[in-house]
Design an enzyme around this catalytic site. Structure first.
Site, PDB file in Angstrom:
ATOM      1  CE  LYS A 160      -4.065   1.847   2.322  1.00 46.87           C
ATOM      2  NZ  LYS A 160      -4.859   2.215   1.250  1.00 46.87           N
TER       3      LYS A 160
HETATM    4  N1  PMP Z   1      -7.859  -1.267  -3.247  1.00 50.86           N
HETATM    5  C1  PMP Z   1      -7.197  -0.129  -2.855  1.00 50.86           C
HETATM    6  C2  PMP Z   1      -6.520   0.246  -4.109  1.00 50.86           C
HETATM    7  C3  PMP Z   1      -7.344   0.505  -1.720  1.00 50.86           C
HETATM    8  O1  PMP Z   1      -6.711   1.742  -1.659  1.00 50.86           O
HETATM    9  C4  PMP Z   1      -8.027  -0.054  -0.655  1.00 50.86           C
HETATM   10  C5  PMP Z   1      -7.985   0.929   0.709  1.00 50.86           C
HETATM   11  N2  PMP Z   1      -7.255   0.631   1.631  1.00 50.86           N
HETATM   12  C6  PMP Z   1      -8.864  -1.070  -0.719  1.00 50.86           C
HETATM   13  C7  PMP Z   1      -8.403  -1.957  -1.944  1.00 50.86           C
HETATM   14  C8  PMP Z   1      -9.340  -1.865   0.410  1.00 50.86           C
HETATM   15  O2  PMP Z   1      -8.402  -2.290   1.452  1.00 50.86           O
HETATM   16  P1  PMP Z   1      -9.083  -2.385   3.007  1.00 50.86           P
HETATM   17  O3  PMP Z   1     -10.086  -3.013   2.879  1.00 50.86           O
HETATM   18  O4  PMP Z   1      -7.786  -2.935   3.693  1.00 50.86           O
HETATM   19  O5  PMP Z   1      -9.375  -0.896   3.444  1.00 50.86           O
END
Ligand code: PMP
Length: 320
Positions: A160
């Site tokens: 991320k």
């Molecule tokens: N995909 C992307 C590109 C994101 O930025 C996010 C948000 N963090 C998610 C999926 C969903 O991830 P999460 O459920 O861990 O927030």
């Protein structure tokens, strides 16, 4: 912004500093070359008190993101977990959004990231419903993006990282300019990948479908929660490559994410999805999810309750 309110304090390299002082030099490595990794976490005001959702899993992913980018983070996972809890407490939030953020700061100029110092922050603020409160019931109108999601072995989608969000921004801007709330990107092979900041799920004949990691998705923590909730509801879940046209043929489609939670999709490219609003399986999954984050019914061990904070209902009872 109406649904945003910054915390008074920020955690920086082990110190608690005023929000206003959380600034960096314009020539920091991250500003020029995008060298950051971060998390997005929610602290909910449950009926049993304030609780951070899946905190250890988020911090694990943060450290994995840093590991991929060869960042030597000078803190332990427990330090950052504590920092997150502290931010809720010192900012006196009952609920908030938490943003642990690690980046390469101000050092000798140049692309080589190694000489730049690692800076570690945890920020927090109040953040309302990301795609709108009404959206959780009525659903949102989205499009398939003309932009392909980051491809394998280019920018690693399992990290991320701030830089990944340049791709996300292209998807988001195109969608908004064309009158949609969000865009869905396809992967390099033309299969469904994810939204600019959300994973995606489809329901077809009561089977829950979601793209696999090879479709260059972020391994969402909400995604993992929805897979586990669906299975415990007795639903079959399949992680597999999904062709674009399934978006139009699915009975139900929804986004998942920390910010978006579980947001139904009512149309894709102006083609109605299912009944054109939240479908019954989505509602079933949402109800279970909201029982955890609203009621604090934590059968999975996903909530980290924060001491010294009380749910508004308890405070009100004490005052009356
Ligand atoms: N995909 C992307 C590109 C994101 O930025 C996010 C948000 N963090 C998610 C999926 C969903 O991830 P999460 O459920 O861990 O927030």
């Amino acid at each position: 912004m109406a649904n945003q309110e910054a915390g008074k304090y920020v955690w920086h390299n082990g110190q608690i500093i005023p929000w206003e002082n959380a600034t960096i030099h314009v020539m920091s490595h991250v500003v020029n070359y995008g060298s950051s990794v971060f998390e997005g976490i929610r602290c909910y005001e449950t009926k049993r008190g304030s609780a951070i959702f899946r905190l250890p899993q988020h911090i694990e992913r943060l450290f994995n993101s840093g590991h991929i980018y060869r960042m030597n983070i000078p803190y332990s996972k427990d330090d950052i977990i504590e920092a997150c809890k502290q931010m809720v407490q010192v900012n006196e939030f009952k609920h908030c959004y938490l943003r642990p953020l690690i980046f390469r700061g101000f050092g000798p100029f140049g692309v080589d990231p190694f000489p730049a110092p690692i800076e570690t922050y945890v920020c927090s603020w109040i953040w309302g419903k990301y795609l709108g409160a009404e959206a959780l019931e009525q659903g949102v109108d989205v499009c398939v993006s003309s932009w392909t999601r980051i491809a394998p072995n280019t920018l690693p989608s399992m990290a991320k990282a701030g830089a990944n969000y340049m791709n996300s921004q292209l998807i988001k801007m195109e969608a908004k300019i064309n009158g949609y709330v969000e865009g869905i990107a396809l992967d390099i092979n033309g299969y469904i990948s994810e939204g600019s900041g959300e994973n995606i799920f489809l329901i077809k004949d009561n089977v829950v479908l979601t793209p696999p990691l090879n479709s260059t998705i972020l391994q969402g923590i909400t995604r993992d929660s929805i897979i586990k909730i669906s299975r415990s509801l007795g639903l079959e879940v399949m992680e597999r490559a999904i062709p674009r046209e399934m978006l139009y043929l699915a009975d139900e489609v929804f986004f998942t994410g920390t910010a978006a939670e579980i947001t139904p999709i009512r149309s894709v490219d102006k083609v109605q999805v299912g009944i054109g609003k939240r479908g019954p399986v989505t509602k079933l999954i949402q109800d279970k999810f909201f029982a955890i984050i609203d009621e604090g019914e934590d059968e999975y061990g996903w909530l980290t309750f924060i001491e010294n904070t009380k749910a508004a209902t308890q405070t009100e009872t004490a005052l009356s």
